[in-house]
Design an enzyme around this catalytic site. Sequence first.
Site, short mmCIF file in Angstrom:
data_model
loop_
_atom_site.label_atom_id
_atom_site.label_comp_id
_atom_site.label_asym_id
_atom_site.label_seq_id
_atom_site.Cartn_x
_atom_site.Cartn_y
_atom_site.Cartn_z
CD GLU A 298 6.68 -8.96 -6.83
OE1 GLU A 298 7.51 -8.20 -7.35
OE2 GLU A 298 6.50 -9.02 -5.60
CG HIS A 322 1.18 -4.95 -3.14
ND1 HIS A 322 1.31 -3.59 -3.28
CD2 HIS A 322 2.41 -5.47 -3.42
CE1 HIS A 322 2.55 -3.29 -3.62
NE2 HIS A 322 3.25 -4.42 -3.72
CD GLU A 323 2.96 -9.31 -2.90
OE1 GLU A 323 3.64 -9.34 -3.94
OE2 GLU A 323 3.25 -8.58 -1.94
CG HIS A 326 3.76 -7.09 -7.89
ND1 HIS A 326 4.54 -6.12 -8.49
CD2 HIS A 326 3.92 -6.93 -6.55
CE1 HIS A 326 5.14 -5.41 -7.55
NE2 HIS A 326 4.78 -5.87 -6.36
CD GLU A 345 6.92 -3.39 -5.30
OE1 GLU A 345 5.71 -3.29 -5.02
OE2 GLU A 345 7.51 -4.48 -5.35
CG ASP A 400 18.02 -6.44 -0.98
OD1 ASP A 400 17.35 -6.56 -2.02
OD2 ASP A 400 18.55 -7.41 -0.40
CE1 TYR A 408 6.28 -2.54 -2.18
CE2 TYR A 408 8.32 -1.34 -1.83
CZ TYR A 408 7.65 -2.53 -2.00
OH TYR A 408 8.34 -3.71 -1.99
#
Length: 627
Positions: A298, A322-323, A326, A345, A400, A408
Amino acid sequence: MRIHFPVVLPAAFLLAAACTKAPPPVQSRLEEKFSERRDIHSYSNPTEVRVNHVGLDLDVSFTDKVLRGSATLTLDRPVRDKPLILDSRDLKISRAETSADGVTWAPTGFQVGSVDRILGAPLSVTLPVDAKQVRIFYETAPTASGLQWLTPQQTAGKKHPFLFTQSQAIHARSWIPTQDSPGVRVRYSAKIRVPAGLQAVMSARNDPMQKGVTEYTFEMPQPIPAYLIALAVGDLSFQAISKRTGVWAEPVMLAKAAKELEDTEKMVQAAERLYGLYRWEQYDVLILPPSFPFGGMENPRLTFATPTILAGDKSLVGLIAHELAHSWSGNLVTNATWRDFWLNEGFTTYFERRIQEEVYGAERSEMEALIEKQEVIREMADLPEKDEMLYVDLKGRDPDEGMTQVPYVKGMLLLRRLEEVFGRDRFDVFLRGYFNEFAFKSIVTGDFIEYIENNLLNHDRDLAAKINLQEWLTQPGLPAETPQPKSDALQKTEAAAKDWLAGRRELSSLPTKSWSTQEWLHFLRSMPPSLDANRMSQLDAAFSLTESGNSEILAEWLLMAIRGGYRTAYPKLDRFLMEVGRRKYIKPLYQELAKTPEGKSHAKKVYAKARAGYHPISAATVDDLLK
């Protein structure tokens, strides 16, 4: 620094406390458990010296696979006698300078500390009492974790090399010496010099007319965290969709990409109707080569996206929704630490569903929500309990590792539960207020709890009693109160699968020509976990699934082929693993192969050839799987 983990208190006690109009002291203490603001994934010292602007001046060398140049950091100095501490990873620092006026510069001392496997190394810069700016001259490593250098053969056009960055979560420090924490927001500018014939674009103001030059200039006037600073260089062209939306791609991909993403302006308008004006001026999408490790990133003003979303029927453009979402949740209101990642998320996935509903209808949105819930349940089956919590403990771990489906989808389901309980109209007012209250700020989970208590929960104690925030945030799995998305279309595909398996229906009678990607996925997932090779052969003969051009369907089919020993699909499996670097796809495939000695041997042979084409993030994931 130690992160405080929430104390589990009796649910009835918590709910009573949450519903009082003036939270009692014990509830305030509970909030504090979610309010740790120290970013354990950054060496930086923003409470003493804070970077507020980054000025990049960089040369892009495809020959050496490095960026060379300088970063000029403008500072706020709440404490005058402290050094500036930055994050770095494998940067070759040649010198540092300071200035009081931005005109006169003087050398200053610096020191790179010991290297941590996850965090990189702290870079400490000595500051004279009057210093307002620091300029650091440096060079990146060819193996920088936030950069991927592609040969012409790894691109769609096959003629020019390509570079792109991927800085989330803590990879910005591998190409910029800065305070690499989502809790530190900066504005930035850049001068980027590239080989002749290549185009540079950034997560900033991009001028499509700035073409055919070797030095590109950029300006990002809004404050963003370092992980959202992004750069791409390659043979790129632009096509406008509307006055404020457009697509960047390699010339051979541009027409296809623009057609697939032609609803982008509709999505922006839908998002604005829901939660307020889009505040970033321009919204463009950059289609990257297939080695990009994620579906999308994003980066403000310029979403980076995988070409695997170009299915030809718009069935996978939910990723763009979705992006785009953001731009409110994540870019406008940002998690201040990676433990609070669900604030980015979960909100975005909920918002994505609402955009999808506005543009493509409720049935499409519900299908995707149902499939997402199925996916998170499936993933949770293989996760340790500590990683099934929204408020995840990442101490001593790479952030990560927290990028599972849990923040999410579980986060989305929490917000959907709030919508169910309080009603959509009331909840939408709450969300609009939330985005306005925290615009251009970085917050922690405790801020969210305080805001929702004061602006939603405390206004109706009977309704608030139906929400157990403590359980959602700190307990594994999905609570009993979790919403259940419903889809008539998916029920029909599931029934069709059962009828075929029971011999009550022929494959030729199924209405598959009208099926969406979501219906296909649900049909395939309605099969037994290890469908035998004979059954798979029948499906393949009827629907040519091994040759599917839809990446979502193909990835699911290849996963089934591994489980069922359907060797006919293995040549396609090998090509897919060689050509696509999206972690969502390749991780489950390698994971499934690695479950048997024969499969693991096959996986290692393919990976030995494929690894060089993967982004470092994807490579690190598969390295860990195959040891």
